[in-house]
Scaffold this motif. Sequence first.
Motif, PDB file in Angstrom:
ATOM      1  N   LYS A  75       0.802  -1.280  -0.353  1.00  5.78           N
ATOM      2  CA  LYS A  75       0.116   0.258  -0.286  1.00  5.78           C
ATOM      3  C   LYS A  75       1.517   0.981  -0.477  1.00  5.78           C
ATOM      4  N   CYS A  76       0.300   2.573  -0.472  1.00  6.35           N
ATOM      5  CA  CYS A  76       0.989   3.335  -0.624  1.00  6.35           C
ATOM      6  C   CYS A  76       0.362   4.659   0.742  1.00  6.35           C
ATOM      7  N   ILE A  77       1.562   4.727   1.954  1.00  6.70           N
ATOM      8  CA  ILE A  77       0.886   5.872   2.786  1.00  6.70           C
ATOM      9  C   ILE A  77       2.179   7.010   2.778  1.00  6.70           C
ATOM     10  N   SER A  78       2.006   8.261   3.619  1.00 11.37           N
ATOM     11  CA  SER A  78       1.897   9.327   3.900  1.00 11.37           C
ATOM     12  C   SER A  78       3.148   9.402   4.507  1.00 11.37           C
ATOM     13  N   VAL A  79       4.299   9.651   4.750  1.00 12.00           N
ATOM     14  CA  VAL A  79       5.322   9.745   5.148  1.00 12.00           C
ATOM     15  C   VAL A  79       6.619  11.180   5.362  1.00 12.00           C
ATOM     16  N   ALA A  90       6.033   4.194  -0.834  1.00  8.91           N
ATOM     17  CA  ALA A  90       5.576   2.748  -0.967  1.00  8.91           C
ATOM     18  C   ALA A  90       6.930   2.012  -1.582  1.00  8.91           C
ATOM     19  N   ASN A  91       7.310   0.737  -1.457  1.00  5.94           N
ATOM     20  CA  ASN A  91       7.523  -0.577  -1.474  1.00  5.94           C
ATOM     21  C   ASN A  91       8.476  -0.059  -2.817  1.00  5.94           C
ATOM     22  N   ASN A 113       6.263  -3.264  -8.312  1.00  3.65           N
ATOM     23  CA  ASN A 113       5.859  -2.518  -9.706  1.00  3.65           C
ATOM     24  C   ASN A 113       4.436  -2.529  -8.817  1.00  3.65           C
ATOM     25  N   ASP A 114       3.869  -3.287  -8.355  1.00  3.32           N
ATOM     26  CA  ASP A 114       2.481  -2.746  -7.953  1.00  3.32           C
ATOM     27  C   ASP A 114       2.353  -1.504  -7.054  1.00  3.32           C
ATOM     28  N   ALA A 115       3.193  -1.372  -6.350  1.00  4.75           N
ATOM     29  CA  ALA A 115       3.297  -0.832  -5.439  1.00  4.75           C
ATOM     30  C   ALA A 115       3.795   0.846  -5.371  1.00  4.75           C
ATOM     31  N   VAL A 116       4.214   0.588  -5.929  1.00  3.54           N
ATOM     32  CA  VAL A 116       4.754   1.537  -7.070  1.00  3.54           C
ATOM     33  C   VAL A 116       4.274   3.031  -7.682  1.00  3.54           C
ATOM     34  N   ARG A 117       3.201   1.472  -8.910  1.00  5.69           N
ATOM     35  CA  ARG A 117       2.379   2.124  -9.349  1.00  5.69           C
ATOM     36  C   ARG A 117       1.146   2.838  -9.028  1.00  5.69           C
ATOM     37  N   ILE A 144      15.262  -2.615  -8.125  1.00  2.00           N
ATOM     38  CA  ILE A 144      14.206  -1.119  -7.871  1.00  2.00           C
ATOM     39  C   ILE A 144      13.135  -1.193  -9.002  1.00  2.00           C
ATOM     40  N   SER A 145      12.352  -1.405  -8.708  1.00  2.00           N
ATOM     41  CA  SER A 145      10.739  -1.290  -9.942  1.00  2.00           C
ATOM     42  C   SER A 145      11.278  -0.304 -10.869  1.00  2.00           C
ATOM     43  N   LYS A 146      11.260  -0.966 -12.222  1.00  2.00           N
ATOM     44  CA  LYS A 146      11.588  -0.048 -14.333  1.00  2.00           C
ATOM     45  C   LYS A 146       9.823   1.013 -13.773  1.00  2.00           C
TER      46      LYS A 146
END
Length: 312
Positions: free
Chosen positions: A19-23, A33-34, A38-42, A100-102
């Motif tokens: 998941k994507c959160i704010s830090v 995100a991780n 790819n899934d998280a970065v998307r 790292i995610s492309k």
Amino acid sequence: MTSNQSNIKKSKKYLDNNKCISVPTETVYGLAANAYSNDAVRKIFVLKKRPKNNPLIIHYYSLSNVKNDCILNKKFFLLYKKFCPGPLTFILKLKKENQISKIATNNKKLVAIRFPKHPLLRKLLKKLKYPLAAPSANIYSKLSPVRASDVKDEFGKKIKFILDGGECKIGIESTIINLVGKPKILRLGGLEVGKIKKVLNMPISLNINPKIKNFPGQSKLHYSPGIPLIMNAKKERRNGAFITLKKSNINKKNYFYLSKNGDLSHAAKNLYSTLRKIKKKGYKSISIEKIDNYGMGLAINDRLKRAEKNDN
Ligand code: TXA
Ligand code: MG
């Protein structure tokens, strides 16, 4: 368990589940995100409405984590030793076998990395098995957030969780330096270029205004408060607000100041929150007096110029 500990635990759980959160960071809040997924970065790109071809900064806890992903060079080590963790982003070559995610790097051979200083984020990064891809936590082209409440204003319920680390100490994004080939500054920011020059002991070119699409902060719309902004102004426009660098004797409700005594670092810290506050109060424009163009004033003027271009 303290509330910080339980919030870090919660953050980890969201991030481990892609998941994507704010830090919080010491510069501005990020949308994280991780970076290995790819899934998280998307999800970052979707939430931020950011064009896919604009790569993200990867946030690491320490050197040992970064060694597997990037090719580190001498200049990097010099700057790392002096300024990290801190508001400096490095552009480096990726290792062939990096994780790292492309999607985060837009499939390029170079990557932007940094080591954020905020203690809460560092505690979180230390617990993760991956670095975090994180752009500033604002909708594409808008002002970067410097408080948890700013992030909430930007995304409302669309954001799953905000790790509240209080107000950002620096308040303006990191300085970006390209260390592949001759060092070049790609974005002015929280670390003064003069300090970098002293450590590298060599000239560093400023490459902050090339006419290349997707250069850092170069989108036509950027850092926009959403109302016209006028630089080098002597007074406000009709129904507008006026910003001075120092607190002035004039006591008008549409007058705002960036620092009590004219300190440019304080001014940078208060810049985005002041612009946000003025927009929220319903003023129709923002006029701002001339800000000295040295030290942190360079980064302040850079952001103001981009905001001015957009809204007039
Ligand atoms: O202070 C900061 O740097 C904040 C906090 C959250 O860490 N992050 C931030 O990220 O400002 P963002 O995505 O809003 O801005 C990063 C800039 C973008 O303009 C992007 O184009 C540029 O860095 N960038 C990323 N990778 C790059 C690369 N390989 N080469 C050149 N520019 C790159
Ligand atoms: Mg940004």
